[in-house]
Design a protein around this motif. Structure first.
Motif, PDB file in Angstrom:
ATOM      1  N   ASN A 171       0.815  -1.222   0.000  1.00 37.98           N
ATOM      2  CA  ASN A 171       0.000   0.000   0.000  1.00 37.98           C
ATOM      3  C   ASN A 171       0.844   1.267   0.000  1.00 37.98           C
ATOM      4  OD1 ASN A 171       0.923  -0.351   2.548  1.00 37.98           O
ATOM      5  ND2 ASN A 171      -0.890   0.476   3.552  1.00 37.98           N
ATOM      6  N   ALA A 172       2.069   1.174  -0.508  1.00 33.25           N
ATOM      7  CA  ALA A 172       2.883   2.392  -0.594  1.00 33.25           C
ATOM      8  C   ALA A 172       2.329   3.291  -1.691  1.00 33.25           C
ATOM      9  CB  ALA A 172       4.325   2.021  -0.898  1.00 33.25           C
ATOM     10  N   SER A 173       2.176   4.562  -1.377  1.00 33.85           N
ATOM     11  CA  SER A 173       1.614   5.481  -2.363  1.00 33.85           C
ATOM     12  C   SER A 173       2.732   6.202  -3.100  1.00 33.85           C
ATOM     13  CB  SER A 173       0.713   6.500  -1.670  1.00 33.85           C
ATOM     14  OG  SER A 173       1.511   7.371  -0.918  1.00 33.85           O
ATOM     15  N   GLN A 174       2.325   7.057  -4.024  1.00 33.82           N
ATOM     16  CA  GLN A 174       3.290   7.821  -4.802  1.00 33.82           C
ATOM     17  C   GLN A 174       4.132   8.719  -3.902  1.00 33.82           C
ATOM     18  OE1 GLN A 174       3.269   6.858  -7.961  1.00 33.82           O
ATOM     19  NE2 GLN A 174       5.211   7.941  -8.125  1.00 33.82           N
ATOM     20  N   MET A 197       4.593   7.669   7.653  1.00 30.94           N
ATOM     21  CA  MET A 197       3.229   7.317   8.037  1.00 30.94           C
ATOM     22  C   MET A 197       2.479   6.629   6.902  1.00 30.94           C
ATOM     23  SD  MET A 197       2.054  10.686  10.135  1.00 30.94           S
ATOM     24  CE  MET A 197       0.651   9.987  10.987  1.00 30.94           C
ATOM     25  N   ASP A 198       3.073   6.667   5.705  1.00 28.82           N
ATOM     26  CA  ASP A 198       2.331   6.235   4.529  1.00 28.82           C
ATOM     27  C   ASP A 198       1.982   4.752   4.549  1.00 28.82           C
ATOM     28  OD1 ASP A 198       1.213   6.744   1.960  1.00 28.82           O
ATOM     29  OD2 ASP A 198       2.870   5.581   1.150  1.00 28.82           O
ATOM     30  N   ILE A 199       2.902   3.903   4.995  1.00 25.17           N
ATOM     31  CA  ILE A 199       2.634   2.459   4.963  1.00 25.17           C
ATOM     32  C   ILE A 199       1.615   2.096   6.041  1.00 25.17           C
ATOM     33  CG2 ILE A 199       3.708   0.188   4.964  1.00 25.17           C
ATOM     34  CD1 ILE A 199       4.909   1.785   2.857  1.00 25.17           C
ATOM     35  N   PHE A 245      -4.844  10.960   5.433  1.00 26.79           N
ATOM     36  CA  PHE A 245      -4.592  10.484   4.071  1.00 26.79           C
ATOM     37  C   PHE A 245      -3.647   9.303   3.998  1.00 26.79           C
ATOM     38  CE2 PHE A 245      -6.176  14.709   3.253  1.00 26.79           C
ATOM     39  CZ  PHE A 245      -7.057  14.455   2.238  1.00 26.79           C
ATOM     40  N   LEU A 246      -2.790   9.131   4.983  1.00 31.65           N
ATOM     41  CA  LEU A 246      -1.759   8.108   4.857  1.00 31.65           C
ATOM     42  C   LEU A 246      -2.096   6.910   5.743  1.00 31.65           C
ATOM     43  CD1 LEU A 246       1.263  10.529   4.923  1.00 31.65           C
ATOM     44  CD2 LEU A 246       0.079   9.631   2.951  1.00 31.65           C
ATOM     45  N   GLY A 247      -1.272   5.888   5.637  1.00 34.05           N
ATOM     46  CA  GLY A 247      -1.465   4.701   6.453  1.00 34.05           C
ATOM     47  C   GLY A 247      -2.559   3.811   5.913  1.00 34.05           C
ATOM     48  N   GLN A 248      -3.038   2.942   6.794  1.00 32.92           N
ATOM     49  CA  GLN A 248      -4.120   2.044   6.389  1.00 32.92           C
ATOM     50  C   GLN A 248      -5.444   2.613   6.839  1.00 32.92           C
ATOM     51  OE1 GLN A 248      -3.282  -1.991   7.709  1.00 32.92           O
ATOM     52  NE2 GLN A 248      -1.166  -1.414   8.077  1.00 32.92           N
ATOM     53  N   PRO A 249      -6.513   2.330   6.074  1.00 33.40           N
ATOM     54  CA  PRO A 249      -7.831   2.824   6.490  1.00 33.40           C
ATOM     55  C   PRO A 249      -8.193   2.280   7.867  1.00 33.40           C
ATOM     56  CG  PRO A 249      -7.973   1.611   4.420  1.00 33.40           C
ATOM     57  CD  PRO A 249      -6.554   1.604   4.822  1.00 33.40           C
ATOM     58  N   ARG A 250      -8.653   3.157   8.754  1.00 34.08           N
ATOM     59  CA  ARG A 250      -8.964   2.711  10.104  1.00 34.08           C
ATOM     60  C   ARG A 250     -10.394   2.216  10.229  1.00 34.08           C
ATOM     61  NH1 ARG A 250      -5.414   6.746  10.488  1.00 34.08           N
ATOM     62  NH2 ARG A 250      -3.627   6.456  11.846  1.00 34.08           N
ATOM     63  N   ASP A 251     -11.133   2.309   9.136  1.00 34.61           N
ATOM     64  CA  ASP A 251     -12.529   1.911   9.201  1.00 34.61           C
ATOM     65  C   ASP A 251     -12.862   1.149   7.923  1.00 34.61           C
ATOM     66  OD1 ASP A 251     -14.842   2.682  11.106  1.00 34.61           O
ATOM     67  OD2 ASP A 251     -15.727   2.789   9.096  1.00 34.61           O
TER      68      ASP A 251
END
Lengths: 315, 669
Positions: free
Chosen positions: A62-65, A119-121, B457-463
């Motif tokens: 799930n790494a973004s641009q 924080m992206d991952i 916006f970042l990380g994994q969706p929490r919901d």
């Protein structure tokens, strides 16, 4: 803007790029000597970079641009910062575009990007590292700015070139304000470059890492760029320190004959500063993360004290 | 542009105001949601554009008009000068994007009585315009009240929720306490002539004593509107309660009407400025800024976080105003111009960046229905356009080069750095400490913005519900694009902006950055002199971009380019759920720890024997207990005492009337 000035700027751009890993190697080597080890040699950082550039990059699903672009932005910011500080000669054509406040802004920009990338991952360590990095950052940034403000009020300018020219022409006496500022600056340097006692660049111990926690997910070329950027950042900070506190011997505008001597002197100063850093790292233990605010608060207070001392004693 | 057509800016602006009112009435009459969102809002945005153009034309001159409406013998006086033109420009330019966004937002959001909302929205815009145009106290108060009321109704759009009603009431209450102070300030300034035109006030001469009273009445009254400490309590309640485009209007533009008011009173209507006013304003501004940013860092509701950040930015603007007063009163006109320019610059920056972020929260709210940061996350994958826009807004608000937030902070710090040489020795000492506090605020803002962007916006969706969200609609994107363009243009081309701000500085402090600011051409921003300080965002941007491109090309050339996707490494931990990431609370934890003495934190710790342990920490605003709770209690106590007079029996009331009559008779005798 003369051709020689542009040549100087290009020279410094290339030099900092190549010298940054070497400085890191020198510090590691000094550390090894101080700890009675043989060490891996001063060229080890280059070998590391080469190795990383050869590897296959692995990206999390799930790494973004943003995650992929950040190493480049980080690298460009740090390269710019290191190339801007007048340490070789005082007529760098790029320097007027970025004064000391903007320089701190560039560091902040890089810090925000690497924290966001961490924080992206969405891993536990990534966001933990980002949070801690921003904590150290928001404590260190004001301290750094206050140090720079002290130099700015002495030289009545925030332009790096003017500051260096003013300070280089002063008599060699110990200014109380600059002494306070120098102590604060060293503390900021340790914190901002993830060195002991704030962070440990060679740890992967979960509870203590800050910078390493942020870059855990990077591999291969991305990691190489991040590491190289860290080396450039260290070089940039050392260059700022040299420019502020020991600028003597810098080549003035247009004085070509002074350039070889300036390069030799700069190398000597950097070697000395690197050895000093290794010494500080060897004699101190890493502190708990909760103590970092106190450490940085002390740096901030010292820097403010320096500025106040200037107003009280030196005007 | 309009001058060449033979139309004065003031007539164009009045025309736009009337046009807006007609649009609002049209929306109310038609009651057709499609027409309102597809026609009326976009056409209203054209009105904003015309207003901005006219205001740009009005920056350089003074133009007055008298409207033959109002009370008998008391017509409405209008005037457009550099100060009001600047704020009208701010209003027009930033409302273009907000109104276009509204066209999309209200079209997709289920709003009861959209026609009514359309009317309130346009009355709100029109009344803010009239606040800037007013040239007598009467008209000013009418426009001010119209603004307060229309915004109250907009805030309480979702009035079926009790907390929205509560927020609206608090807002209305504090707005009116402020309005009373403003009214009293005008009362003092008219100086017994009974003539309430601003022109008379400009030529009146108040003693230092009365001038100080007026200044502090104005600071209090306008401060209540701007959210300056300790009148900030309504702001974090009202901003989140309102629909997002309205929050953008409130935060981006309405708070600036208060800044306008403070500037108008202290530099235009009062003919003297005393240096210690500036010290008070500076201190208050610093406290407001620090308070706002610290509380923003511990918020878990995205709109509340932005609301606290607005308090911070208003604080920064007030710091600039305080500094301007100090410099102006000590005769350092060039420095006064510098700090005033920084303040004005920050005002217009804030309108764009905070407007953009509030609009973005609207799109998020719309897509997810969630304001709580703890239920968001990973939106960059589902909403890539929005994520890019918001990234720019985030970086701008964090005050990072080369975007606009940095320019105004840079100018502000320059003003601080150049301050030595003031006549009062202890202010010379105060200034570095103030600069340190300002820098700390700016650095903390970076922390807040990383938290804001990273958690959403970042990380994994929490919901689980976040898997199906969609990106912002086309109108919303156009609206946000306008704001993004504003942020970038204000950041990259500061010299052009400063050329226009110079008119205002020239008018208020009789000096401007003028030629020195563009001494080295438009590329370099040099507020005082090139060797003292220079900054070029365009060059900075070009270097960074070329650095990035160069590195990418070099890496591409020398690197084989192989790339694999795999699971995240995370030190080899097998379990990697969304709950493993930092929450918003977790990210704010360091701030809560460091500034615990600053805020009231109530913690509920689980005991070791709890089978389902819960940890609960709540952050409270201590100022509420210090300032508001005593007033509330006193109010209740007085109310109870007065209540004793009322028995509901007619003969008791007759007795009261009789006693009153007797007392009056005795008094007349």
């Amino acid at each position: 803007m003369s051709a020689s000035a542009i040549f100087l700027q290009l020279l410094q751009n290339v030099l900092v790029l190549l010298a940054a890993p070497l400085l890191l190697g020198w510090i590691n080597q000094c550390r090894a000597w101080l700890q009675n080890r043989n060490g891996a040699g001063m060229l080890q950082p280059y070998r590391n970079l080469l190795k990383l550039f050869h590897k296959d990059a692995v990206l999390a699903h799930n790494a973004s641009q943003l995650f992929r672009t950040t190493p480049y932005i980080l690298f460009a910011c740090m390269w710019l910062a290191a190339a801007l500080v007048p340490v070789l000669a005082t007529d760098l054509p790029l320097s007027p575009a970025v004064d000391v406040i903007a320089l701190v802004g560039i560091f902040a920009l890089a810090r925000v990007f690497i924290s966001l990338a961490a924080m992206d991952i969405g891993t536990a360590f990534g966001s933990l590292g980002a949070r801690r990095e921003m904590l150290v950052g928001f404590l260190a940034e004001p301290a750094l700015l206050m140090v720079l403000f002290t130099a700015s009020t002495i030289s009545q300018s925030t332009s790096l070139i003017t500051i260096v020219e003013t300070l280089a022409h002063k008599q060699f006496v110990l200014y109380p304000s600059m002494t306070f500022a120098a102590v604060a600056f060293v503390m900021v340097l340790l914190a901002e470059n993830a060195r002991v006692p704030v962070d440990n660049p060679s740890t992967h111990l979960e509870l203590t890492m800050i910078h390493e926690a942020m870059v855990l997910e990077y591999s291969a070329r991305h990691l190489a760029l991040v590491e190289w950027a860290s080396a450039l950042k260290l070089l940039a900070y050392m260059a700022i320190g040299i420019a502020l506190f020991i600028p003597y011997g810098i080549a003035e505008a247009g004085n070509w004959n002074a350039l070889p001597a300036a390069i030799a002197l700069l190398t000597f100063k950097l070697l000395l500063a690197g050895a000093g850093l290794a010494f500080i790292e060897t004699i101190s233990a890493k502190m708990r993360i909760f103590r970092v605010p106190e450490f940085m608060g002390t740096a901030f207070l010292l820097a403010v004290l320096g500025l106040l001392t200037h107003f009280l004693l030196e005007t | 542009m309009f001058a060449s057509l033979g139309v004065s800016p003031i007539n164009v602006i009045l025309g736009v105001t009337v046009f807006w009112l007609l649009l609002g009435l049209g929306g109310l009459a038609l009651q057709d949601n499609r027409i309102i969102t597809r026609v009326i809002f976009p056409v209203g945005a054209i009105g904003s554009l015309i207003l901005a153009t006219a205001a740009l034309g009005g920056l350089s001159g003074v133009d007055t008009a008298v409207l033959p409406i109002g009370l008998p013998d008391l017509p409405f006086h209008l005037r457009i000068d550099s100060l009001s033109a600047f704020f009208l420009l701010l209003l027009g330019a930033s409302s273009i994007g907000i109104t276009l966004f509204s066209a999309g937002y209200f079209g997709r959001m289920a709003v009861q009585e959209l026609g009514l909302l359309c009317l309130e929205y346009h009355i709100f815009l029109a009344s803010m315009t009239l606040v800037f145009l007013a040239d007598d106290a009467y008209m000013f108060m009418v426009a001010w009240e119209a603004m307060a009321l229309s915004s109250y109704f907009l805030v309480t759009t979702d009035h079926d929720q009790p907390e929205v009603r509560r927020a609206g009431f608090l807002y209305l209450l504090i707005a009116h306490v402020g309005a009373i102070a403003i009214l009293m300030g005008f009362g003092v300034m008219q100086g017994g002539h009974g003539d309430y035109t601003f022109d008379t006030m400009r030529h009146g001469h108040l003693s230092a004593y009365w001038a100080s009273i007026t200044f502090f009445l104005a600071l209090f009254g306008f401060g209540a509107k701007a959210g300056i400490l300790p009148m900030h309590a309504w702001l974090p309640e009202a901003h989140p309660a309102a629909p997002s485009p309205v929050s953008a209007l409130l935060s981006g533009i309405m708070l600036k009407t208060a800044i306008y008011g403070i500037l108008r009173v202290s530099f235009d209507l009062l003919d003297i400025q005393i240096w210690w006013w500036g010290v008070v304003a500076l201190t208050l501004g610093l406290f407001t800024a620090l308070f706002g940013v610290i509380f923003a860092a511990v918020q878990v509701d995205m709109k509340r976080l932005l609301a606290y950040s607005s308090i911070e930015n208003i604080g920064i603007i007030l710091v600039g105003i305080g500094l301007t007063i100090i410099f102006h009163a000590s005769g350092k006109e060039a420095l006064a111009a510098l700090s005033l320019t920084a303040s004005l610059y920050h005002s217009i920056n804030h309108a764009f960046m905070k407007g953009l972020l509030f609009l973005g929260t609207g799109s998020i709210l719309h897509a997810t229905g969630e304001r709580h940061l703890g239920k968001l996350g990973g939106l960059i994958h589902k909403m890539p356009n929005l994520a890019l826009f918001m990234l720019i807004g985030t970086l701008a608000l964090a005050g990072l080069p080369p975007l606009n937030g940095f320019v105004s902070e840079w100018l502000m710090l320059q003003a601080f750095l150049l301050s030595p040489g003031l006549t009062q020795a202890y202010i010379n000492m105060l200034v570095p400490i103030a600069a340190a506090a300002l820098v700390l605020t700016a650095a903390l803002a970076g922390f807040v913005m990383v938290k804001f962007y990273g958690v959403i916006f970042l990380g994994q969706p929490r919901d689980a519900g976040l898997a199906v969200v969609h990106d912002a609609g086309i109108w919303e994107r156009i609206g946000m694009l306008c704001m993004v363009a504003g942020c970038i243009a204000l950041g990259i081309f500061p010299t052009f902006v400063i050329l226009h701000l110079d008119f205002v500085a020239e008018m208020l402090v009789h000096n401007s950055l003028g030629t020195s600011a563009v001494h080295s051409g438009w590329l370099m921003l040099t507020p005082i002199a090139a060797e003292r300080a220079s900054y070029s965002p365009l060059i900075l941007l070009l270097i960074i971009v070329s650095g990035v491109v160069l590195t990418m090309l070099a890496v591409k050339k020398f690197y084989h380019g192989r790339l694999r996707r795999g699971p995240a490494w995370d030190c080899g931990f097998p379990e990697q759920g969304a709950r493993m990431q930092d929450t918003a609370e977790g990210f704010g934890q360091p701030i809560r720890q460091i500034f615990e003495w600053f805020m009231g934190v109530v913690r509920k710790m689980p005991s070791p024997f709890d089978l389902h342990p819960h940890y609960h920490a709540e952050v409270h605003d201590r100022l509420w207990n210090i300032f508001y709770a005593p007033i509330k209690r006193a109010n209740e106590a007085i109310g109870n005492q007065i209540g004793k007079l009322q028995h509901g029996r007619i003969h008791v009331y007759l007795l009261y009337s009789f006693i009153t009559l007797l007392a009056l008779l005795a008094f007349i005798e």
